[in-house]
Design an enzyme around this catalytic site. Structure first.
Site, PDB file in Angstrom:
ATOM      1  N   HIS A   1       1.855 -41.696 -24.449  1.00 24.78           N
ATOM      2  CA  HIS A   1       0.813 -41.853 -23.425  1.00 24.78           C
ATOM      3  C   HIS A   1       1.033 -43.128 -22.606  1.00 24.78           C
ATOM      4  CE1 HIS A   1      -2.169 -38.708 -24.406  1.00 24.78           C
ATOM      5  NE2 HIS A   1      -1.835 -38.890 -25.674  1.00 24.78           N
TER       6      HIS A   1
ATOM      7  N   CYS B   1       1.791 -35.705 -23.421  1.00 24.86           N
ATOM      8  CA  CYS B   1       1.236 -35.365 -24.728  1.00 24.86           C
ATOM      9  C   CYS B   1       0.904 -33.865 -24.794  1.00 24.86           C
ATOM     10  CB  CYS B   1       0.057 -36.253 -25.085  1.00 24.86           C
ATOM     11  SG  CYS B   1      -0.339 -36.201 -26.859  1.00 24.86           S
TER      12      CYS B   1
ATOM     13  N   GLU C   1      -0.275 -43.770 -19.917  1.00 28.98           N
ATOM     14  CA  GLU C   1      -1.557 -44.069 -19.255  1.00 28.98           C
ATOM     15  C   GLU C   1      -2.547 -44.776 -20.179  1.00 28.98           C
ATOM     16  OE1 GLU C   1      -2.498 -40.083 -21.201  1.00 28.98           O
ATOM     17  OE2 GLU C   1      -0.759 -41.309 -20.677  1.00 28.98           O
TER      18      GLU C   1
END
Length: 227
Positions: free
Chosen positions: A172, A94, A174
């Site tokens: 993302h 990002c 994560e």
């Protein structure tokens, strides 16, 4: 293999205790791949001594724009260029995706068509991949040496690979559904249109391919490839 995580932002304080901070999310994402980690909160001006402080580097997301005037931006760009010149593997997620592109001569801007939040669908070298996203800024001009490996109609430059030097992703991997819910509750209102926040909340239980990206990131660190 030691991975230095350059933390460029913080999780919302309301979910920090439960979810962990941005660097912690990547330790969890990449667990089981025989990495050790060193964390540097660059957003708080905590920088490593130089590129040789780790064997590979990862830059996290941030609520800040790569083009904004913050004290950590210029030294982080310098570090990106130093890591790149030192031929150490570099991964950006990002904001990390954006700051790497900007540091190497690309352009990042606030996207005229607005936000992507929640579960998104990407063409990933001919495969369909679903990932959570949370961004308005985009890489709009590629730096020299960058090749697109992931895209959709909203984000043309959603994943880039720079030969054997860097691998960067706008989405993302994560972020799980609970984290998206936390962002939608604590960081979205007043910034992101309510219709997009509602859609993001509605998709938090749908599957995403974070495991695929975890493997690709790990493979890039070890083999300089995402195959």
């Amino acid at each position: 293999m030691k991975i230095g995580i350059l933390q460029a932002g913080h999780s919302p304080k309301e979910i920090l205790g439960e979810a962990g901070n941005y660097a912690d999310l990547f330790v969890t994402l990449l667990q089981g791949q025989d990495f050790e980690f060193a964390k540097y909160s660059v957003v708080d001006m905590q920088f490593p001594s130089g590129p040789d402080a780790a064997d590979g580097w990862l830059i996290t997301g941030s609520k800040h724009g790569a083009y904004e005037d913050h004290a950590f931006i210029a030294p982080l760009e310098d570090l990106v260029r130093d890591i790149y010149a030192a031929d150490l593997p570099l991964v950006g997620i990002c904001f990390g995706h954006q700051i790497i592109a900007q540091a190497l001569g690309g352009k990042v801007e606030k996207f005229k068509n607005g936000w992507a939040v929640g579960r998104q669908t990407y063409d990933w070298q001919g495969e369909t991949v679903h990932l959570n996203a949370w961004h308005q800024d985009q890489v709009v001009t590629l730096p020299e040496g960058a090749t697109v490996v992931g895209r959709n109609d909203f984000c043309e430059n959603a994943a880039l690979i720079y030969g054997k030097k860097a691998f960067t992703v706008q989405a993302h991997p994560e972020f799980d559904g609970a984290f998206i819910t936390g962002l939608a509750t604590h960081r979205g209102p007043g910034n992101v249109p309510d219709t997009l926040l509602d859609a993001a909340r509605a998709s938090v239980n749908a599957p995403v391919h974070s495991d695929v990206l975890a493997r690709q990131i790990g493979t890039f660190f070890k083999e300089r490839s995402i195959a």
